[in-house]
Design a protein around this motif. Structure first.
Motif, PDB file in Angstrom:
ATOM      1  N   GLU A  31      74.667 -12.049 104.998  1.00 30.95           N
ATOM      2  CA  GLU A  31      75.159 -13.198 104.232  1.00 30.95           C
ATOM      3  C   GLU A  31      76.511 -12.889 103.592  1.00 30.95           C
ATOM      4  O   GLU A  31      77.434 -13.710 103.638  1.00 30.95           O
ATOM      5  N   LEU A  32      76.638 -11.688 103.014  1.00 27.50           N
ATOM      6  CA  LEU A  32      77.911 -11.296 102.413  1.00 27.50           C
ATOM      7  C   LEU A  32      79.007 -11.199 103.469  1.00 27.50           C
ATOM      8  O   LEU A  32      80.136 -11.649 103.249  1.00 27.50           O
ATOM      9  N   ALA A  33      78.669 -10.623 104.615  1.00 28.65           N
ATOM     10  CA  ALA A  33      79.654 -10.480 105.692  1.00 28.65           C
ATOM     11  C   ALA A  33      80.157 -11.847 106.149  1.00 28.65           C
ATOM     12  O   ALA A  33      81.362 -12.031 106.362  1.00 28.65           O
ATOM     13  N   ALA A  34      79.258 -12.801 106.269  1.00 23.63           N
ATOM     14  CA  ALA A  34      79.657 -14.148 106.696  1.00 23.63           C
ATOM     15  C   ALA A  34      80.541 -14.813 105.635  1.00 23.63           C
ATOM     16  O   ALA A  34      81.574 -15.416 105.972  1.00 23.63           O
ATOM     17  N   ASP A  35      80.165 -14.689 104.370  1.00 31.25           N
ATOM     18  CA  ASP A  35      80.949 -15.296 103.286  1.00 31.25           C
ATOM     19  C   ASP A  35      82.342 -14.691 103.175  1.00 31.25           C
ATOM     20  O   ASP A  35      83.308 -15.385 102.871  1.00 31.25           O
ATOM     21  N   LEU A  36      82.440 -13.380 103.408  1.00 32.70           N
ATOM     22  CA  LEU A  36      83.716 -12.679 103.236  1.00 32.70           C
ATOM     23  C   LEU A  36      84.509 -12.527 104.535  1.00 32.70           C
ATOM     24  O   LEU A  36      85.628 -12.020 104.522  1.00 32.70           O
ATOM     25  N   ARG A  37      83.890 -12.936 105.642  1.00 34.39           N
ATOM     26  CA  ARG A  37      84.509 -12.790 106.965  1.00 34.39           C
ATOM     27  C   ARG A  37      84.863 -11.334 107.261  1.00 34.39           C
ATOM     28  O   ARG A  37      85.973 -11.005 107.679  1.00 34.39           O
ATOM     29  N   LEU A  38      83.873 -10.474 107.000  1.00 38.43           N
ATOM     30  CA  LEU A  38      83.987  -9.043 107.277  1.00 38.43           C
ATOM     31  C   LEU A  38      82.864  -8.642 108.203  1.00 38.43           C
ATOM     32  O   LEU A  38      81.888  -9.377 108.381  1.00 38.43           O
ATOM     33  N   THR A  39      82.975  -7.449 108.779  1.00 38.66           N
ATOM     34  CA  THR A  39      81.872  -6.932 109.582  1.00 38.66           C
ATOM     35  C   THR A  39      80.767  -6.453 108.651  1.00 38.66           C
ATOM     36  O   THR A  39      81.016  -6.141 107.481  1.00 38.66           O
ATOM     37  N   VAL A  43      80.977  -4.361 104.924  1.00 39.12           N
ATOM     38  CA  VAL A  43      80.243  -4.764 103.723  1.00 39.12           C
ATOM     39  C   VAL A  43      79.351  -3.621 103.252  1.00 39.12           C
ATOM     40  O   VAL A  43      79.284  -3.327 102.064  1.00 39.12           O
ATOM     41  N   ARG A  44      78.674  -2.954 104.188  1.00 41.92           N
ATOM     42  CA  ARG A  44      77.814  -1.824 103.815  1.00 41.92           C
ATOM     43  C   ARG A  44      78.606  -0.728 103.108  1.00 41.92           C
ATOM     44  O   ARG A  44      78.117  -0.123 102.154  1.00 41.92           O
ATOM     45  N   ALA A  45      79.805  -0.459 103.569  1.00 37.86           N
ATOM     46  CA  ALA A  45      80.644   0.573 102.938  1.00 37.86           C
ATOM     47  C   ALA A  45      80.972   0.178 101.495  1.00 37.86           C
ATOM     48  O   ALA A  45      80.914   1.016 100.581  1.00 37.86           O
ATOM     49  N   HIS A  46      81.296  -1.078 101.274  1.00 39.16           N
ATOM     50  CA  HIS A  46      81.586  -1.549  99.922  1.00 39.16           C
ATOM     51  C   HIS A  46      80.333  -1.502  99.048  1.00 39.16           C
ATOM     52  O   HIS A  46      80.387  -1.109  97.887  1.00 39.16           O
ATOM     53  N   LEU A  47      79.196  -1.905  99.614  1.00 38.02           N
ATOM     54  CA  LEU A  47      77.951  -1.881  98.855  1.00 38.02           C
ATOM     55  C   LEU A  47      77.553  -0.459  98.474  1.00 38.02           C
ATOM     56  O   LEU A  47      77.059  -0.229  97.365  1.00 38.02           O
ATOM     57  N   LEU A  48      77.774   0.481  99.368  1.00 37.00           N
ATOM     58  CA  LEU A  48      77.470   1.878  99.070  1.00 37.00           C
ATOM     59  C   LEU A  48      78.275   2.358  97.869  1.00 37.00           C
ATOM     60  O   LEU A  48      77.745   2.995  96.952  1.00 37.00           O
ATOM     61  N   SER A  49      79.550   2.015  97.843  1.00 42.78           N
ATOM     62  CA  SER A  49      80.401   2.389  96.725  1.00 42.78           C
ATOM     63  C   SER A  49      79.953   1.714  95.432  1.00 42.78           C
ATOM     64  O   SER A  49      79.891   2.347  94.375  1.00 42.78           O
ATOM     65  N   LEU A  50      79.622   0.436  95.503  1.00 48.05           N
ATOM     66  CA  LEU A  50      79.162  -0.285  94.318  1.00 48.05           C
ATOM     67  C   LEU A  50      77.837   0.273  93.806  1.00 48.05           C
ATOM     68  O   LEU A  50      77.619   0.368  92.599  1.00 48.05           O
ATOM     69  N   GLU A  51      76.974   0.677  94.727  1.00 42.57           N
ATOM     70  CA  GLU A  51      75.699   1.268  94.319  1.00 42.57           C
ATOM     71  C   GLU A  51      75.917   2.636  93.670  1.00 42.57           C
ATOM     72  O   GLU A  51      75.332   2.951  92.635  1.00 42.57           O
ATOM     73  N   ARG A  52      76.773   3.438  94.264  1.00 48.70           N
ATOM     74  CA  ARG A  52      77.090   4.758  93.707  1.00 48.70           C
ATOM     75  C   ARG A  52      77.645   4.653  92.295  1.00 48.70           C
ATOM     76  O   ARG A  52      77.391   5.506  91.452  1.00 48.70           O
ATOM     77  N   ASN A  53      78.410   3.613  92.035  1.00 47.72           N
ATOM     78  CA  ASN A  53      79.016   3.414  90.715  1.00 47.72           C
ATOM     79  C   ASN A  53      78.120   2.642  89.748  1.00 47.72           C
ATOM     80  O   ASN A  53      78.524   2.335  88.634  1.00 47.72           O
TER      81      ASN A  53
END
Length: 80
Positions: A31-39, A43-53
């Motif tokens: 859902e995030l990938a579709a909203d942001l027009r990313l693969t 999105v997983r890479a960004h989520l990993l960083s957000l989770e780590r922080n």
């Protein structure tokens, strides 16, 4: 509350856009990938960083046949 420069920079970034989307409701990677027009991998890479922080955590919504469906609710951290 005083808004800091790093918070303004964060909210203009892709990670900030993800946080903004997650404020309205928990969403899956697809859902995030579709909203942001990313693969989905981007999105997983960004989520990993957000989770780590400490901005998000993951939650299993329904077990799938091969992999579980995950959503990513915000932690209280982004609101402080």
């Amino acid at each position: 509350m005083k808004t800091t420069r790093w918070r303004k920079r964060l909210m203009k970034s892709t990670r900030g856009k993800i946080l903004d989307l997650l404020r309205t409701r928990d969403q899956t990677v697809n859902e995030l990938a579709a909203d942001l027009r990313l693969t989905d991998n981007a999105v997983r890479a960004h989520l990993l960083s957000l989770e780590r922080n400490g901005f998000i955590h993951y939650s299993v919504t329904q077990p799938g046949s091969s992999t579980p469906h995950l959503t990513f609710p915000l932690t209280p951290h982004p609101e402080t």
